[in-house]
Design a protein around this motif. Structure first.
Motif, PDB file in Angstrom:
ATOM      1  N   PRO A 102       0.633  -1.329   0.124  1.00  0.00           N
ATOM      2  CA  PRO A 102       0.090  -0.152   0.233  1.00  0.00           C
ATOM      3  C   PRO A 102       0.880   1.343  -0.219  1.00  0.00           C
ATOM      4  CG  PRO A 102      -0.752  -1.595   1.659  1.00  0.00           C
ATOM      5  CD  PRO A 102       0.656  -1.987   1.033  1.00  0.00           C
ATOM      6  N   ARG A 103       0.373   2.360  -0.665  1.00  0.00           N
ATOM      7  CA  ARG A 103       0.841   3.691  -0.581  1.00  0.00           C
ATOM      8  C   ARG A 103       1.455   4.023   0.713  1.00  0.00           C
ATOM      9  NH1 ARG A 103      -1.888   8.548  -0.009  1.00  0.00           N
ATOM     10  NH2 ARG A 103      -3.789   8.288   1.113  1.00  0.00           N
ATOM     11  N   ARG A 104       2.794   4.501   0.886  1.00  0.00           N
ATOM     12  CA  ARG A 104       3.319   5.036   2.096  1.00  0.00           C
ATOM     13  C   ARG A 104       3.125   4.239   3.266  1.00  0.00           C
ATOM     14  NH1 ARG A 104       0.742  10.046  -0.218  1.00  0.00           N
ATOM     15  NH2 ARG A 104       2.744  11.183  -1.105  1.00  0.00           N
ATOM     16  N   THR A 105       3.710   3.211   3.096  1.00  0.00           N
ATOM     17  CA  THR A 105       3.506   2.010   4.430  1.00  0.00           C
ATOM     18  C   THR A 105       4.760   1.090   4.226  1.00  0.00           C
ATOM     19  OG1 THR A 105       2.118   0.365   2.986  1.00  0.00           O
ATOM     20  CG2 THR A 105       0.969   2.068   4.352  1.00  0.00           C
ATOM     21  N   THR A 106       4.754   0.474   5.406  1.00  0.00           N
ATOM     22  CA  THR A 106       5.981  -0.592   5.400  1.00  0.00           C
ATOM     23  C   THR A 106       5.192  -1.762   5.485  1.00  0.00           C
ATOM     24  OG1 THR A 106       7.582   1.084   6.245  1.00  0.00           O
ATOM     25  CG2 THR A 106       7.970  -1.275   6.711  1.00  0.00           C
ATOM     26  N   THR A 107       5.648  -3.139   4.889  1.00  0.00           N
ATOM     27  CA  THR A 107       5.280  -4.213   5.255  1.00  0.00           C
ATOM     28  C   THR A 107       6.243  -5.237   5.530  1.00  0.00           C
ATOM     29  OG1 THR A 107       5.090  -4.927   2.954  1.00  0.00           O
ATOM     30  CG2 THR A 107       3.090  -3.855   3.703  1.00  0.00           C
ATOM     31  N   GLY A 108       5.820  -6.152   6.305  1.00  0.00           N
ATOM     32  CA  GLY A 108       7.051  -7.226   6.556  1.00  0.00           C
ATOM     33  C   GLY A 108       7.466  -7.359   7.840  1.00  0.00           C
ATOM     34  N   PRO A 109       8.191  -8.218   8.110  1.00  0.00           N
ATOM     35  CA  PRO A 109       8.982  -8.988   7.269  1.00  0.00           C
ATOM     36  C   PRO A 109       8.025 -10.372   6.621  1.00  0.00           C
ATOM     37  CG  PRO A 109       9.638  -9.674   9.500  1.00  0.00           C
ATOM     38  CD  PRO A 109       8.643  -8.465   9.709  1.00  0.00           C
TER      39      PRO A 109
END
Length: 152
Positions: A102-109
């Protein structure tokens, strides 16, 4: 009679899925440096989980990626992971995938792939490397992480 056997089998299967593996000790996920390409940043990460098969000690080495999208819109991102034992090993691909960030987000690990290694040499250093590519874009440079394969 048939219904009773089916119910017993279903219950036994459910119980087996709930029981933890007795010889596995999960390790934390450790991440390395960051790379970026076209508004997508990535960190390569590694974990090593202890195991034992009979009298043989093993480690399940897993490659992960943390993705950050700084773009004003969502982006599909492809990723690949490679693995090697540092002392004389060659790079081998252990996984790849694609995800929507998604826009302007961080995902993970996010786990990319894994390999199980036998512990011949105590504390042999292993490493992974990961690179990413936004849809329609170019591959980033490599980001990596390392750990000692057979820590006690």
């Amino acid at each position: 009679m048939r219904l009773t056997r089916t119910a017993a089998l279903t219950s036994a299967t459910a119980l087996a899925l709930l029981l933890p593996t007795t010889n596995a000790h999960a390790a934390a996920v450790a991440c390395g440096g960051s790379v970026s390409t076209q508004g997508i940043a990535a960190n390569g990460c590694i974990s090593a989980e202890k195991g034992k098969e009979g009298r043989i000690y093993t480690r399940d080495i897993k490659a992960h990626v943390v993705l950050t999208n700084t773009r004003p819109h969502a982006a599909y991102v492809d990723y690949e992971a490679f693995f090697r034992v540092v002392s004389g090993g060659h790079w081998a691909k252990i996984g790849n995938g694609r995800t929507l960030v998604p826009r302007r987000t961080t995902t993970g690990p996010t786990e990319i792939g894994s390999t199980t290694r036998v512990c011949f040499v105590v504390n042999a250093k292993v490493e992974i490397r990961v690179h990413v590519k936004p849809a329609g874009g170019a591959w980033s440079n490599w980001t990596g992480a390392a750990t000692s394969q057979c820590q006690t």
